[in-house]
Design a protein around this motif. Sequence first.
Motif, mmCIF file in Angstrom:
data_model
loop_
_atom_site.group_PDB
_atom_site.id
_atom_site.type_symbol
_atom_site.label_atom_id
_atom_site.label_comp_id
_atom_site.label_asym_id
_atom_site.label_seq_id
_atom_site.Cartn_x
_atom_site.Cartn_y
_atom_site.Cartn_z
ATOM 1 N N UNK A 1 -20.239 25.944 68.022
ATOM 2 C CA UNK A 1 -19.890 25.517 69.644
ATOM 3 C C UNK A 1 -18.339 24.465 69.911
ATOM 4 N N UNK A 2 -18.186 23.098 70.173
ATOM 5 C CA UNK A 2 -16.955 23.275 70.923
ATOM 6 C C UNK A 2 -16.454 22.203 69.664
ATOM 7 N N UNK A 3 -14.884 21.626 70.121
ATOM 8 C CA UNK A 3 -13.828 20.757 69.619
ATOM 9 C C UNK A 3 -13.589 20.495 70.030
ATOM 10 N N UNK A 4 -13.615 19.231 69.858
ATOM 11 C CA UNK A 4 -12.697 17.587 70.683
ATOM 12 C C UNK A 4 -11.692 17.701 70.374
ATOM 13 N N UNK A 5 -10.253 17.938 71.519
ATOM 14 C CA UNK A 5 -8.330 17.595 70.696
ATOM 15 C C UNK A 5 -8.843 15.959 71.157
ATOM 16 N N UNK B 1 -10.998 21.026 75.242
ATOM 17 C CA UNK B 1 -11.720 21.657 73.939
ATOM 18 C C UNK B 1 -11.486 23.156 73.803
ATOM 19 N N UNK B 2 -11.974 22.893 72.746
ATOM 20 C CA UNK B 2 -11.654 23.957 71.966
ATOM 21 C C UNK B 2 -12.828 24.703 70.778
ATOM 22 N N UNK B 3 -13.077 26.353 71.445
ATOM 23 C CA UNK B 3 -14.038 26.714 70.984
ATOM 24 C C UNK B 3 -14.347 26.977 69.343
ATOM 25 N N UNK C 1 -28.030 22.407 79.666
ATOM 26 C CA UNK C 1 -27.527 22.445 78.874
ATOM 27 C C UNK C 1 -27.025 22.208 77.618
ATOM 28 N N UNK C 2 -27.419 22.743 76.425
ATOM 29 C CA UNK C 2 -26.892 22.091 75.353
ATOM 30 C C UNK C 2 -25.525 22.248 74.910
ATOM 31 N N UNK C 3 -24.556 21.270 73.921
ATOM 32 C CA UNK C 3 -24.279 21.464 73.451
ATOM 33 C C UNK C 3 -23.581 20.282 72.576
ATOM 34 N N UNK C 4 -23.087 21.522 71.163
ATOM 35 C CA UNK C 4 -23.133 20.795 69.846
ATOM 36 C C UNK C 4 -20.796 20.715 70.066
ATOM 37 N N UNK C 5 -20.319 19.285 69.689
ATOM 38 C CA UNK C 5 -18.982 19.491 69.595
ATOM 39 C C UNK C 5 -19.339 18.555 68.484
ATOM 40 N N UNK C 6 -17.817 19.425 68.243
ATOM 41 C CA UNK C 6 -17.172 18.584 66.491
ATOM 42 C C UNK C 6 -16.080 17.893 67.486
ATOM 43 N N UNK C 7 -15.629 17.424 65.988
ATOM 44 C CA UNK C 7 -14.126 15.991 65.977
ATOM 45 C C UNK C 7 -14.441 15.073 66.329
ATOM 46 N N UNK C 8 -15.435 14.408 66.598
ATOM 47 C CA UNK C 8 -15.475 13.313 67.353
ATOM 48 C C UNK C 8 -16.067 12.436 66.158
ATOM 49 N N UNK C 9 -14.639 12.074 66.238
ATOM 50 C CA UNK C 9 -14.679 11.022 64.536
ATOM 51 C C UNK C 9 -14.435 9.381 65.228
ATOM 52 N N UNK C 10 -14.853 8.384 66.130
ATOM 53 C CA UNK C 10 -14.640 7.743 66.149
ATOM 54 C C UNK C 10 -15.565 7.789 67.444
ATOM 55 N N UNK C 11 -16.137 6.151 68.150
ATOM 56 C CA UNK C 11 -17.351 5.405 69.310
ATOM 57 C C UNK C 11 -16.097 5.608 70.269
ATOM 58 N N UNK C 12 -14.721 5.370 70.523
ATOM 59 C CA UNK C 12 -13.765 5.509 71.157
ATOM 60 C C UNK C 12 -13.685 7.154 71.607
ATOM 61 N N UNK C 13 -13.849 8.184 70.549
ATOM 62 C CA UNK C 13 -13.664 9.255 71.132
ATOM 63 C C UNK C 13 -14.828 10.178 71.534
#
Length: 340
Positions: A336-340, A330-332, A268-280
């Motif tokens: 793809x998705x956005x990490x909150x 996760x939000x759509x 399953x392939x995912x694209x996730x935005x909002x990953x702003x740091x290594x911790x995220x």
Amino acid sequence: MSFALRAICLVILLGGLLPVALAQSAPEAVLVPVADESESARDRALGEAMNVMLVRLTGDAAVTGTDLAERLRASAERYLVGFSYRAADEDAGMRLAVRFDETRLRGALGEAAVAIWPAPPPTVVVWLAVEQAGERFLVDGEQGAALRERLRAAAASSGLSLLFPLMDLRDRRDLGYADVAGGFADPVRAASARYAGEAVLAGRLRISDDGAVAARWLLLPGAGEPVNRWQAEAGGTGPALASAVGVLAERLRPVYAYVPDPEAGRRVALTVAGVESLADHRRLQGYLEGLTGVERVVTTAVSGTQVRMQLAVSVDEARILEALARDERLGEADDGYRWR
């Protein structure tokens, strides 16, 4: 691009898109009674430990009576990682702590076309309403805590993971005793959404003065699956909870258990935005690795705050997407998705 995300890219490039695999922790020990430290007593205990492990992997108590189980008991040492003796109190006696190679056992079950739980197994959100001695309450960290832990232990023996609500102000606002005791599916489902479990179990236990239990259960197995309801009576809380776990495993197996297919190679392939740091990135990876049926998570590319990942899964893609849709983290997004 931030320094932290450059670090992610560097890890990927240096590793040649190195898979970020699940952490391989030591296999969980199976504890069984053992008469003494003799070889014959140990062999008998290893056979019993194999039974425990097979039920844990499959959720099916009947598996121990099969020809396959007999062969696996006879060759238990082939799957052995290690064992140790543990002293217990006088009533319990000595215990043998056994660790098996779970990967090899899963392979043996797959070759025999025996359905097993995915790894990690399904997580069931549990709400318990109790009526006892004229008092009615929802089980939380204080009231009914012993019932909660007893149910958790019974579920673990069938390979299921239970998640009990926080019972904070939000939970108590969204769901009351009457909702759970009455088995009202819609409010139970709505209140459970914040916990992102694969299934939801709601039960009402009416405990008499003599300890007898009249139980009523509601099971929401997952999106698109029919609501399950049943009632049972038992002479005590232990048998009542064990019975409930047996029905729970029986009704979840057709939904989540699968026969391993090493050639399937599901991805399953995912694209996730909002990953702003290594911790995220680490939190996102840990979350995805914890989903039922996700066996491995691979980061394939990073662009700005957007991360592309590939999941190796052992369940249908629809199950993974349903779990993602239920989680508030996760939000759509358009791509793809956005990490909150």
